[in-house]
Design an enzyme around this catalytic site. Structure first.
Site, PDB file in Angstrom:
ATOM      1  N   GLU A 113     -12.292  -5.340   5.392  1.00  0.00           N
ATOM      2  CA  GLU A 113     -11.068  -5.427   5.951  1.00  0.00           C
ATOM      3  C   GLU A 113     -11.086  -5.224   7.306  1.00  0.00           C
ATOM      4  OE1 GLU A 113      -7.561  -3.682   3.717  1.00  0.00           O
ATOM      5  OE2 GLU A 113      -7.015  -3.130   5.494  1.00  0.00           O
ATOM      6  N   ASP A 114     -11.945  -4.335   7.757  1.00  0.00           N
ATOM      7  CA  ASP A 114     -12.065  -3.938   9.549  1.00  0.00           C
ATOM      8  C   ASP A 114     -13.320  -4.301  10.066  1.00  0.00           C
ATOM      9  OD1 ASP A 114      -9.361  -2.953   9.071  1.00  0.00           O
ATOM     10  OD2 ASP A 114      -9.877  -1.104   8.633  1.00  0.00           O
TER      11      ASP A 114
HETATM   12  N1  LIG Z   1      -2.208   7.489   9.700  1.00  0.00           N
HETATM   13  C1  LIG Z   1      -3.003   7.027  10.309  1.00  0.00           C
HETATM   14  N2  LIG Z   1      -3.652   5.638  10.025  1.00  0.00           N
HETATM   15  C2  LIG Z   1      -4.471   5.240  10.798  1.00  0.00           C
HETATM   16  C3  LIG Z   1      -5.041   6.029  12.003  1.00  0.00           C
HETATM   17  N3  LIG Z   1      -6.030   5.080  12.599  1.00  0.00           N
HETATM   18  C4  LIG Z   1      -5.848   3.988  11.854  1.00  0.00           C
HETATM   19  N4  LIG Z   1      -5.117   4.146  10.780  1.00  0.00           N
HETATM   20  C5  LIG Z   1      -5.024   3.010   9.569  1.00  0.00           C
HETATM   21  O1  LIG Z   1      -3.909   2.337   9.994  1.00  0.00           O
HETATM   22  C6  LIG Z   1      -3.377   1.754   8.745  1.00  0.00           C
HETATM   23  C7  LIG Z   1      -1.941   2.000   8.498  1.00  0.00           C
HETATM   24  O2  LIG Z   1      -1.339   1.187   9.628  1.00  0.00           O
HETATM   25  P1  LIG Z   1      -0.267   0.128   9.478  1.00  0.00           P
HETATM   26  O3  LIG Z   1       0.151  -0.335  10.522  1.00  0.00           O
HETATM   27  O4  LIG Z   1       0.827   0.385   8.444  1.00  0.00           O
HETATM   28  O5  LIG Z   1      -1.316  -1.180   8.692  1.00  0.00           O
HETATM   29  P2  LIG Z   1      -2.135  -2.189   9.367  1.00  0.00           P
HETATM   30  O6  LIG Z   1      -3.385  -1.503  10.161  1.00  0.00           O
HETATM   31  O7  LIG Z   1      -2.831  -2.427   8.186  1.00  0.00           O
HETATM   32  O8  LIG Z   1      -1.490  -3.364  10.170  1.00  0.00           O
HETATM   33  C8  LIG Z   1      -4.132   2.315   7.272  1.00  0.00           C
HETATM   34  O9  LIG Z   1      -5.058   1.193   6.950  1.00  0.00           O
HETATM   35  P3  LIG Z   1      -5.670   1.532   5.486  1.00  0.00           P
HETATM   36  O10 LIG Z   1      -6.531   2.571   5.465  1.00  0.00           O
HETATM   37  O11 LIG Z   1      -6.235   0.078   5.326  1.00  0.00           O
HETATM   38  O12 LIG Z   1      -4.522   1.632   4.559  1.00  0.00           O
HETATM   39  P4  LIG Z   1      -3.121   0.955   4.313  1.00  0.00           P
HETATM   40  O13 LIG Z   1      -2.177   1.683   5.192  1.00  0.00           O
HETATM   41  O14 LIG Z   1      -3.161  -0.450   4.833  1.00  0.00           O
HETATM   42  O15 LIG Z   1      -2.990   1.064   2.770  1.00  0.00           O
HETATM   43  C9  LIG Z   1      -4.917   3.678   8.137  1.00  0.00           C
HETATM   44  O16 LIG Z   1      -6.206   3.898   7.789  1.00  0.00           O
HETATM   45  C10 LIG Z   1      -4.432   7.097  12.299  1.00  0.00           C
HETATM   46  O17 LIG Z   1      -4.574   7.779  13.458  1.00  0.00           O
HETATM   47  N5  LIG Z   1      -3.523   7.806  11.537  1.00  0.00           N
END
Ligand SMILES: Nc1nc2c(ncn2[C@@H]2O[C@H](COP(=O)(O)OP(=O)(O)O)[C@@H](OP(=O)(O)OP(=O)(O)O)[C@H]2O)c(=O)[nH]1
Ligand SMILES: [Mn+2]
Length: 179
Positions: free
Chosen positions: A65-66
């Site tokens: 994904e990233d």
């Molecule tokens: N809480 C938090 N999240 C952070 C931080 N830095 C990066 N993230 C990531 O950001 C995602 C959630 O942010 P969103 O704005 O909702 O989603 P997006 O990045 O996919 O657009 C998560 O992705 P993901 O792991 O792929 O999970 P998902 O939320 O897409 O299921 C999370 O891992 C941080 O400092 N705090």
């Protein structure tokens, strides 16, 4: 050393190299690798999971994904089962955000047991991270919206792991979010 430990270390190293230039969105710009390692640790230490493929998939869950990682690459190095779990938890970043978020809610109940475990731990880590500090540029409303959306996803994952679900339900309760 056991081959399982060698495989686990190989997986941690692969993920760390792939995420090497990525940072979390918190004000300290924490190295991104803290997240996949933490998700894998939640599964092991809090979920009681010993299935190596699940722990590996957790470590690798955001690589496609990233980063520039492909499923073919994961399959060649870590095998078909690990690659498939990662595929199940990978969002299609070419889709608009609201569509991606809706797809997660709709797909959650149909994921494999192994993928459901990774999804539960991913949400638990991210919600705890939001309680720890607010990502740069996020308002309190956006944080609350993330909890509300995460509850919808977790609703479709219930019956997978009692310990992880109990901790998630407690976090939703603290925010007055219904599930
Ligand atoms: N809480 C938090 N999240 C952070 C931080 N830095 C990066 N993230 C990531 O950001 C995602 C959630 O942010 P969103 O704005 O909702 O989603 P997006 O990045 O996919 O657009 C998560 O992705 P993901 O792991 O792929 O999970 P998902 O939320 O897409 O299921 C999370 O891992 C941080 O400092 N705090
Ligand atoms: Mn994640």
């Amino acid at each position: 050393m056991s081959s399982e430990l060698q495989i686990l270390l190989e997986t941690i190293n692969f993920s760390a190299e792939k995420h090497r230039n990525q940072r979390r969105k918190d004000p300290d710009a924490t190295p991104y690798i803290n997240h996949p390692i933490g998700v894998s640790r939640i599964l092991s230490h809090e979920g009681g999971i010993t299935d190596l493929q699940v722990l590996q998939a957790a470590l690798l869950h955001d690589t496609v994904e990233d980063t520039d990682t492909t499923f073919e690459e994961l399959e060649a190095i870590f095998g078909n089962k690990v690659a498939r779990i990662v595929q199940e938890v990978t969002d299609d970043k070419t889709l608009p955000k609201h569509e991606r978020k809706l797809l997660q809610v709709n797909h959650a109940p149909h994921c494999s047991h192994q993928a459901k475990l990774v999804k539960l731990a991913d949400k638990l880590y991210n919600l705890r991270d939001l309680n720890r500090c607010t990502p740069t540029g996020w308002t309190a409303e956006r944080v609350q919206e993330y909890f509300v959306w995460a509850a919808q996803v977790v609703k479709g994952l219930r019956g997978t792991n009692a310990a992880l679900e109990e901790k998630l339900l407690q976090l939703f309760k603290e925010r007055d979010v219904d599930i």
